[in-house]
Design a protein around this motif. Structure first.
Motif, PDB file in Angstrom:
ATOM      1  N   PHE A 135      28.318  24.941  25.668  1.00  0.00           N
ATOM      2  CA  PHE A 135      27.559  23.698  24.085  1.00  0.00           C
ATOM      3  C   PHE A 135      28.524  22.965  23.936  1.00  0.00           C
ATOM      4  CE2 PHE A 135      26.319  22.894  20.141  1.00  0.00           C
ATOM      5  CZ  PHE A 135      25.476  22.727  20.920  1.00  0.00           C
ATOM      6  N   ALA A 136      27.765  21.625  24.227  1.00  0.00           N
ATOM      7  CA  ALA A 136      28.893  20.548  23.086  1.00  0.00           C
ATOM      8  C   ALA A 136      27.170  19.465  22.404  1.00  0.00           C
ATOM      9  CB  ALA A 136      29.076  19.693  24.508  1.00  0.00           C
ATOM     10  N   GLY A 137      27.714  19.680  21.755  1.00  0.00           N
ATOM     11  CA  GLY A 137      26.558  18.999  20.866  1.00  0.00           C
ATOM     12  C   GLY A 137      27.287  19.584  19.079  1.00  0.00           C
ATOM     13  N   ALA A 138      26.798  17.801  17.971  1.00  0.00           N
ATOM     14  CA  ALA A 138      27.212  18.041  16.758  1.00  0.00           C
ATOM     15  C   ALA A 138      28.748  18.296  16.594  1.00  0.00           C
ATOM     16  CB  ALA A 138      26.551  18.254  15.995  1.00  0.00           C
ATOM     17  N   GLY A 139      29.329  17.725  17.376  1.00  0.00           N
ATOM     18  CA  GLY A 139      30.893  18.381  17.292  1.00  0.00           C
ATOM     19  C   GLY A 139      31.594  19.881  17.422  1.00  0.00           C
ATOM     20  N   SER A 140      31.029  20.194  18.077  1.00  0.00           N
ATOM     21  CA  SER A 140      30.594  21.737  18.574  1.00  0.00           C
ATOM     22  C   SER A 140      30.924  21.976  20.048  1.00  0.00           C
ATOM     23  CB  SER A 140      29.786  22.938  17.644  1.00  0.00           C
ATOM     24  OG  SER A 140      29.508  22.704  16.457  1.00  0.00           O
ATOM     25  N   TYR A 147      36.133  27.184  21.843  1.00  0.00           N
ATOM     26  CA  TYR A 147      35.118  27.666  20.453  1.00  0.00           C
ATOM     27  C   TYR A 147      35.401  26.720  19.587  1.00  0.00           C
ATOM     28  CZ  TYR A 147      33.935  31.442  23.645  1.00  0.00           C
ATOM     29  OH  TYR A 147      33.732  31.506  25.037  1.00  0.00           O
ATOM     30  N   VAL A 148      35.544  25.370  19.527  1.00  0.00           N
ATOM     31  CA  VAL A 148      36.148  24.718  18.293  1.00  0.00           C
ATOM     32  C   VAL A 148      35.516  23.688  17.577  1.00  0.00           C
ATOM     33  CG1 VAL A 148      38.411  23.989  19.854  1.00  0.00           C
ATOM     34  CG2 VAL A 148      36.143  22.597  20.234  1.00  0.00           C
ATOM     35  N   GLU A 149      35.744  23.118  16.357  1.00  0.00           N
ATOM     36  CA  GLU A 149      34.873  22.462  15.656  1.00  0.00           C
ATOM     37  C   GLU A 149      35.928  20.819  15.579  1.00  0.00           C
ATOM     38  OE1 GLU A 149      31.506  22.594  14.474  1.00  0.00           O
ATOM     39  OE2 GLU A 149      31.658  24.252  14.621  1.00  0.00           O
ATOM     40  N   GLU A 150      34.830  19.666  16.403  1.00  0.00           N
ATOM     41  CA  GLU A 150      35.706  18.722  17.095  1.00  0.00           C
ATOM     42  C   GLU A 150      36.116  17.858  15.692  1.00  0.00           C
ATOM     43  OE1 GLU A 150      35.619  16.961  20.928  1.00  0.00           O
ATOM     44  OE2 GLU A 150      33.475  16.753  19.888  1.00  0.00           O
ATOM     45  N   GLY A 151      37.675  17.107  15.842  1.00  0.00           N
ATOM     46  CA  GLY A 151      38.359  16.136  14.606  1.00  0.00           C
ATOM     47  C   GLY A 151      38.787  17.253  13.511  1.00  0.00           C
TER      48      GLY A 151
END
Length: 89
Positions: free
Chosen positions: A20-25, A41-45
């Motif tokens: 899953f890649a969406g909303a920065g996750s 398993y990250v929160e981008e930024g």
């Protein structure tokens, strides 16, 4: 676990292979520049990022709160001091 390091930035994600890649996750299997195929398993930024190298692949984890990510890294390095690797690119 073959290595544990703290990354100041997430390398470029080349492809989502099953996740899953969406909303920065980013959750699941990805191809990452310089690392190859592994799990994110990250929160981008929200640096830093904990990189756990495995015999095959890797896992990158972080939290929105940098202090929680740093605490996880500290706990892992205490549990596996012989697995601490230099900072990843």
């Amino acid at each position: 676990i073959t290595g544990i390091s703290l990354m100041p930035a997430l390398p470029r994600v080349l492809a989502r292979t099953n996740g899953f890649a969406g909303a920065g996750s980013l959750r699941g299997h990805f191809r990452v520049e310089g690392l190859g195929d592994g799990r994110l398993y990250v929160e981008e930024g929200f640096a830093p990022y904990v990189l756990v190298r495995l015999r095959e692949g890797f896992v990158v984890v972080n939290f929105r709160e940098p202090e929680k990510t740093s605490a996880l890294y500290d706990e892992m390095t205490r549990a596996w001091p012989d697995r601490v690797a230099p900072a990843a690119p």
